[in-house]
Design an enzyme around this catalytic site. Structure first.
Site, mmCIF file in Angstrom:
data_model
loop_
_atom_site.group_PDB
_atom_site.id
_atom_site.type_symbol
_atom_site.label_atom_id
_atom_site.label_comp_id
_atom_site.label_asym_id
_atom_site.label_seq_id
_atom_site.Cartn_x
_atom_site.Cartn_y
_atom_site.Cartn_z
ATOM 1 N N TYR A 198 -3.475 -0.465 10.096
ATOM 2 C CA TYR A 198 -3.213 -0.752 8.679
ATOM 3 C C TYR A 198 -1.779 -0.392 8.298
ATOM 4 C CZ TYR A 198 -4.088 -0.727 3.605
ATOM 5 O OH TYR A 198 -4.048 -0.964 2.248
ATOM 6 N N SER B 234 0.873 -1.178 0.000
ATOM 7 C CA SER B 234 0.000 0.000 0.000
ATOM 8 C C SER B 234 0.906 1.223 0.000
ATOM 9 C CB SER B 234 -0.881 0.019 1.256
ATOM 10 O OG SER B 234 -1.535 1.264 1.404
#
Length: 237
Positions: free
Chosen positions: A149, A136
């Site tokens: 996250y 990501s």
């Protein structure tokens, strides 16, 4: 026919990537918890194999990999994609059980899938294969209130590098794709509260994964970032 297993294949980037690979003639193992969605995909494409499993369940994942390789004969690639965002809050407001859940899915589940893929690729003849981990932009820079996250995606970068290094001896290549604001349900939820958020078609992310997977094993995309052009990722934003 080349073969790939894709985790998190029932929606979002995983589903878009699975459909692109299927359109390209690959045999695709579809792993996700929602078996009925996987069956719908498998009923549409002759070379899709539905493998319902939770990525955090090591026994179920082992059975899914075994079922796939018994049909496909070998495993050429893994797109290690399944993940979750978790709570959006500053660290002191994150419940410990939710922290552990995100860690278990995004790191534990990715480890389990990578371990199974690596073992298969190491053992098969001819030896080798490719593992593509979905990182990501948060593997580099976080959004506010994303401690769960972001921490896990930094861990994915370490996992990618060590697999890449360990894989040299047995022709297993490993790379990471860091995707920013592809139009998925997860991004749509964020965009509902941030209406000016720039996004891109999720198919562009899928095409990038396909490019990585189609390289010969003597070439590797170690790290790729594909994102909506107007995202405030470069510079101070």
């Amino acid at each position: 026919m080349k073969s790939i297993i894709i985790t998190g294949a029932s929606s979002g980037i995983g589903r878009a990537t699975a459909e692109l690979f299927l359109e390209g003639g690959w045999q695709v193992g579809l792993i996700a918890r929602r078996g009925e969605v996987l069956e719908d995909i498998a009923n549409t494409y002759d070379t899709a194999i539905a493998l319902p499993a939770d990525v955090t369940d090591a026994d179920a994942m082992s059975a899914a990999f075994a079922a796939f390789t018994s049909q496909a004969g070998r495993l050429d690639a893994l797109f290690n994609n399944a993940g979750m965002f978790g709570p959006s809050a500053p660290i002191d407001e994150v419940p410990l059980d939710q922290w552990m859940q995100v860690l278990n899915v995004n790191v534990g589940g990715m480890f389990i899938a990578a371990q199974l893929a690596f073992a298969q690729m190491r053992a098969q003849t001819p030896q080798g294969g490719r593992i593509i981990n979905n990182g990501s932009l948060s593997a580099h820079v976080p959004r506010p209130n994303s401690v769960c996250y972001t921490t896990t995606k930094h861990a994915v970068s370490g996992l990618t590098k060590t697999i890449s290094l360990d894989g040299r001896a047995c022709n297993v290549a490993c790379g990471q794709i860091d995707i920013g604001n592809a139009e998925t349900d997860m991004v749509a939820a964020l965009k509902s509260t941030q209406t000016e958020m720039p996004t891109m078609d999720v198919r562009h992310a899928a095409e990038a994964v396909l490019h990585m997977a189609e390289l010969p094993l003597n070439a590797n995309v170690q790290s790729m970032t594909v994102m909506a052009s107007q995202m405030p990722y470069i510079g101070r934003g």
